[in-house]
Motif scaffolding. Structure first.
Motif, PDB file in Angstrom:
ATOM      1  N   LYS A  61       0.817  -1.211   0.000  1.00  0.00           N
ATOM      2  CA  LYS A  61       0.000   0.000   0.000  1.00  0.00           C
ATOM      3  C   LYS A  61       0.855   1.267   0.000  1.00  0.00           C
ATOM      4  N   ASN A  62       2.076   1.182   0.554  1.00  0.00           N
ATOM      5  CA  ASN A  62       2.957   2.348   0.541  1.00  0.00           C
ATOM      6  C   ASN A  62       3.393   2.698  -0.879  1.00  0.00           C
ATOM      7  N   LYS A  64       1.571   2.087  -3.524  1.00  0.00           N
ATOM      8  CA  LYS A  64       0.377   2.603  -4.201  1.00  0.00           C
ATOM      9  C   LYS A  64       0.131   4.077  -3.878  1.00  0.00           C
ATOM     10  N   LYS A  65       0.667   4.546  -2.757  1.00  0.00           N
ATOM     11  CA  LYS A  65       0.458   5.942  -2.343  1.00  0.00           C
ATOM     12  C   LYS A  65       1.428   6.912  -3.009  1.00  0.00           C
ATOM     13  N   ARG A 145      -0.244   8.561  10.790  1.00  0.00           N
ATOM     14  CA  ARG A 145      -0.356   8.101   9.395  1.00  0.00           C
ATOM     15  C   ARG A 145       0.616   8.853   8.493  1.00  0.00           C
ATOM     16  N   ASP A 149       4.040   7.614   6.294  1.00  0.00           N
ATOM     17  CA  ASP A 149       4.258   7.934   4.879  1.00  0.00           C
ATOM     18  C   ASP A 149       5.629   8.561   4.667  1.00  0.00           C
TER      19      ASP A 149
END
Length: 289
Positions: A61-62, A64-65, A145, A149
C-alpha cells in the motif's frame, strides 16, 4: 501547482548535468560526456537494491500511495489559516445568537470534512469531553499516518547511499581481481564511482526532498485541524466569538504571523493581525509667488 518544487528539481538536475557536460578548458558543452555517467550495472545495484529494501520494509500500500504523494508535493491543497479562523468565528456568532441547533442549517455549506463532522457532533449534543477526545484521536491518527508515509521516503534516503557504497565495494573487488586486464579494470572503476553518484542523487534529489515536503504539507494541515478543534470546543462551551478569534490567532506560529505582517497586516498585542490603514495623501497647495 507548487512552482518551487518544480523549479527545485529543474535546478538540481540542471546544474548536475551542467557539471557533467561543460568543459572549462574549451568553454563548450560536451554532451558526449553523458555516456561516461550511464552504467546499467550501477543503476541496477543502486536503484534495484533501494527498491528491494523498500519492498522488504513496507507493505504494497505504501507503493500505491506514491502517486498521491506526488500530487501532494506538486499540486497541494491550500490551507489558509485566516480563512479557517474567519469561518469558525462566523459559526461562533451564529451559535451565540441562535443557539447550537441553528448550526445544522450551515453544515451543508462546510466543505472541510473535519470541521463538518466535528460540528455535527456538537449539533447532536454529544458530551464536550467525548467531542474533544474524538477530535484529539483523529489528530493523533493523522499525525501517525503521515509519519509512516514520510518514513517510507526517509528509509529510501538512507538505503540509496548504502547501496551506492555496496556498488563501490563491488567495483573495487572487480578491480582487484582483474589488475592485469585494463578493460575490466576500467569497468570496475566505473561501477565503483558511478554507484556512489547514483545513490547520492537518489537520496538528495528524490527521497529527502519528498520527505521534507510531505512534512511541510502535514504541518499546514495539522495546524488548520488544530484551529478547528480549538474553535469547535470553544463554540460548544459558548465562548465569546471575539475571544475565540483572538485565541485562534494566538495559536499561529510566529513565522506565519511575521508573514502576515509582511503582507501588509499589523500584529497588535492581542495577537490578531489587522490591516494597516492607508494614509491619505494631503493635497499640496500651489506656492504663491
Amino acid at each position: 501547482m507548487d512552482i518551487m518544487s518544480i523549479l527545485g528539481i529543474i535546478v538540481a538536475i540542471g546544474f548536475v548535468t551542467f557539471g557533467m557536460v561543460f568543459d572549462t578548458e574549451t568553454m563548450h558543452f560536451m554532451f558526449s560526456n553523458l555516456k561516461a555517467f550511464l552504467d546499467p550495472t550501477s543503476f541496477a545495484i543502486t536503484v534495484g537494491g533501494t527498491i528491494g529494501v523498500l519492498m522488504i520494509s513496507f507493505p504494497a500500500k505504501n507503493f500505491k500511495k506514491i502517486g498521491k504523494h506526488l500530487k501532494i508535493v506538486f499540486k497541494p491543497e491550500k490551507y489558509d489559516t485566516a480563512q479557517y479562523i474567519d469561518q469558525i468565528v462566523e459559526i461562533a456568532k451564529e451559535a451565540r445568537m441562535k443557539g447550537l441547533l441553528s448550526l445544522e442549517d450551515k453544515l451543508n455549506d462546510i466543505q472541510d470534512p473535519f470541521l463538518h463532522n466535528s460540528l455535527l457532533l456538537v449539533v447532536d449534543s454529544v458530551d464536550l469531553e467525548k467531542v474533544k477526545n474524538l477530535m484529539e484521536t483523529e489528530l493523533t491518527q493523522l499525525d501517525e499516518r503521515h509519519a509512516l508515509d514520510r518514513e517510507f521516503y526517509e528509509r529510501g534516503a538512507s538505503a540509496a547511499p548504502a547501496f551506492g557504497m555496496i556498488g563501490t565495494l563491488i567495483g573495487l573487488i572487480l578491480m582487484l581481481g582483474n589488475m592485469s586486464d585494463v578493460d575490466k579494470l576500467a569497468q570496475g572503476m566505473a561501477v565503483a564511482l558511478i554507484t556512489t553518484l547514483y545513490g547520492s542523487l537518489l537520496a538528495n534529489v528524490i527521497f529527502t526532498p519528498m520527505a521534507n515536503k510531505l512534512k511541510a504539507r502535514h504541518d499546514e494541515e495539522f495546524l488548520c485541524k488544530t484551529l478547528i478543534m480549538e474553535g469547535v470546543i470553544a463554540i460548544q462551551e459558548g465562548e465569546n466569538p471575539k475571544f475565540i478569534e483572538e485565541k485562534l490567532y494566538k495559536l499561529l506560529p510566529a513565522t506565519q504571523m511575521k508573514l502576515m505582517e509582511g503582507e501588509g497586516e499589523g500584529i497588535p498585542e492581542d495577537g490578531k493581525p489587522k490591516k494597516k490603514k492607508r494614509k491619505r495623501k494631503e493635497k499640496q497647495e500651489p506656492v504663491k509667488e
